[in-house]
Design a protein around this motif. Structure first.
Motif, short mmCIF file in Angstrom:
data_model
loop_
_atom_site.label_atom_id
_atom_site.label_comp_id
_atom_site.label_asym_id
_atom_site.label_seq_id
_atom_site.Cartn_x
_atom_site.Cartn_y
_atom_site.Cartn_z
N MET A 1 0.84 -1.19 0.00
CA MET A 1 0.00 0.00 0.00
C MET A 1 0.88 1.25 0.00
SD MET A 1 -2.96 -1.43 0.15
CE MET A 1 -3.73 -2.95 0.68
N LYS A 2 0.69 2.11 -0.97
CA LYS A 2 1.50 3.32 -1.03
C LYS A 2 0.74 4.49 -0.41
CE LYS A 2 4.51 6.04 -4.02
NZ LYS A 2 4.95 6.32 -5.39
N ILE A 3 0.61 4.45 0.90
CA ILE A 3 -0.02 5.55 1.63
C ILE A 3 1.03 6.64 1.81
CG2 ILE A 3 -1.08 6.21 3.82
CD1 ILE A 3 -2.06 3.25 3.99
N TYR A 73 -5.80 9.45 5.73
CA TYR A 73 -4.52 9.36 5.05
C TYR A 73 -4.70 9.61 3.56
CZ TYR A 73 -2.82 7.07 9.31
OH TYR A 73 -2.48 6.80 10.61
N GLY A 74 -3.64 10.07 2.91
CA GLY A 74 -3.66 10.31 1.48
C GLY A 74 -2.97 9.21 0.71
N VAL A 75 -3.46 8.94 -0.50
CA VAL A 75 -2.84 8.00 -1.43
C VAL A 75 -2.68 8.69 -2.77
CG1 VAL A 75 -3.82 6.00 -0.24
CG2 VAL A 75 -5.04 7.01 -2.17
N PRO A 76 -1.81 8.19 -3.65
CA PRO A 76 -1.53 8.91 -4.89
C PRO A 76 -2.62 8.83 -5.95
CG PRO A 76 -0.20 6.92 -4.77
CD PRO A 76 -0.86 7.08 -3.44
N ALA A 175 1.07 -2.63 9.97
CA ALA A 175 2.15 -3.22 9.17
C ALA A 175 1.62 -4.22 8.15
CB ALA A 175 3.16 -3.89 10.09
N ASP A 176 0.79 -5.15 8.61
CA ASP A 176 0.38 -6.27 7.77
C ASP A 176 -0.74 -5.90 6.79
OD1 ASP A 176 2.20 -7.68 9.25
OD2 ASP A 176 0.69 -8.66 10.52
N ARG A 177 -1.62 -5.01 7.20
CA ARG A 177 -2.79 -4.70 6.38
C ARG A 177 -2.60 -3.44 5.54
NH1 ARG A 177 -7.25 -7.26 8.33
NH2 ARG A 177 -8.07 -6.88 6.22
N LEU A 178 -1.79 -2.49 6.03
CA LEU A 178 -1.67 -1.20 5.35
C LEU A 178 -0.24 -0.86 4.92
CD1 LEU A 178 -4.14 0.90 7.54
CD2 LEU A 178 -4.55 -0.02 5.24
N PRO A 195 4.04 5.36 6.88
CA PRO A 195 3.47 4.65 5.73
C PRO A 195 4.52 4.49 4.64
CG PRO A 195 2.69 6.91 5.80
CD PRO A 195 3.48 6.70 7.04
N ALA A 196 4.32 3.52 3.76
CA ALA A 196 5.33 3.19 2.76
C ALA A 196 5.62 4.32 1.79
CB ALA A 196 4.90 1.95 1.98
N GLY A 197 4.66 5.22 1.59
CA GLY A 197 4.86 6.33 0.66
C GLY A 197 5.49 7.55 1.26
#
Length: 309
Positions: A1-3, A73-76, A175-178, A195-197
């Motif tokens: 997930m690229k949050i 949260y924002g996503v691209p 961690a596991d879901r997002l 977040p990963a992003g």
């Protein structure tokens, strides 16, 4: 997930006027003020939204008011938004509102939302530091101390901190879901997560509650432009009568300058600047929880003094 990071924090409060004045004095920009509440933003468009805790449009509370009611949260793009909705729909209720925001609940009972980011480019003065041995950070005759009327507006929503009943369970969900990464942790207290992003040290800090009645918001904060702005804005804030809770100082986990104040939002609010950034090669630290690991230094707010006094 690229949050990408935090977009908005939504609160249910008990004193609308106190919240309006507080956020103005903190330095945020008023977007909306009405009989139901208000919206205030930083330079990048990230926001705080608040309404009376009895407002039926708010998500259900998981703690007494005043308190946080949803973290967005924002996503691209839509593809990432759809992935999140599909993942969460596996074992919990998910709804999508008329603006396309995905809403659900995390494993600790906190309402969470996701939307295509509305953050914009930050337009603000360059922050420069003059240090011997490196190129000047400011031009000749450019002053480091800004005029008291010079705007020192928060630049972006930094992080939010929850009291949670089980920090291991809470960490596993993010961690596991997002796809959140743990950057550091306090042993037996909880993790700092990004977040990963995002490369910022943390957007979320999960703090173990040792009291079953202590759940909900611990604190939240926006990034300011520099340590100077944290100290200067915090000083001005204190002169207006707001009660200092912790600081000013500098954290070890994240390295950010900080100054916390009591607030009408159910927890404290922090002035924050100069946080570490990390990539996936970073190895998380685990430190015991103590005064020596919580800050590298801490000052006490006292009255001004002059050598001629």
């Amino acid at each position: 997930m690229k949050i990408l990071g935090l977009e908005s924090l939504i609160f249910g409060v008990t004193d609308l006027e106190a919240c309006h004045q507080y956020l103005l004095d903190y330095g945020l920009i008023r977007v909306e003020k009405n009989a139901s509440g208000g919206v205030y933003e930083a330079l990048d468009g990230s926001t705080v939204v608040f309404k009376l805790d009895t407002d039926p449009s708010l998500p259900a509370p998981n703690a007494p008011a005043p308190n946080i009611r949803e973290t967005t949260y924002g996503v691209p793009d839509q593809k990432e938004l759809d992935k999140i909705a599909a993942e969460l729909s596996k074992d919990r209720a998910v709804s999508i509102d008329e603006e396309g925001t995905v809403h659900s609940i995390d494993d600790s009972g906190f309402a969470i939302g996701f939307r295509i980011t509305r953050r914009r480019k930050i337009i603000a003065p360059h922050v420069g530091i003059n240090a011997p041995g490196q190129a000047p950070g400011r031009a000749l005759n450019e002053l480091g101390v800004l005029d008291k009327d010079h705007p020192r507006t928060p630049r972006s929503l930094s992080h939010v901190v929850y009291f949670v009943p089980d920090h291991k369970k809470a960490e596993a969900f993010y961690a596991d879901r997002l796809g959140f990464r743990t950057t550091d942790r306090f042993i037996n207290l909880g993790p700092f997560m990004r977040p990963a992003g995002s490369q910022e040290h943390h957007s979320l800090f999960l703090v173990q509650s040792f009291n079953p009645h202590m759940v909900g918001l611990n604190h939240f904060t926006f990034h300011f432009g520099s340590g100077y702005e944290v100290f200067r804005n915090g000083w001005d804030f204190a002169q207006k009568g707001y009660k200092s809770f912790w600081g000013p100082g500098r954290h070890i986990m994240g390295s950010n300058f900080f100054w916390y104040f009591n607030s009408p939002f159910g927890g404290t609010i922090e002035f924050d600047a100069d946080m570490d950034i990390h990539d996936d090669t970073w190895q998380p630290r685990a430190l015991p929880t103590s005064a020596d690991t919580s800050q590298v230094f801490l000052f006490e707010h006292v009255k001004k003094w002059s050598p001629g006094a």
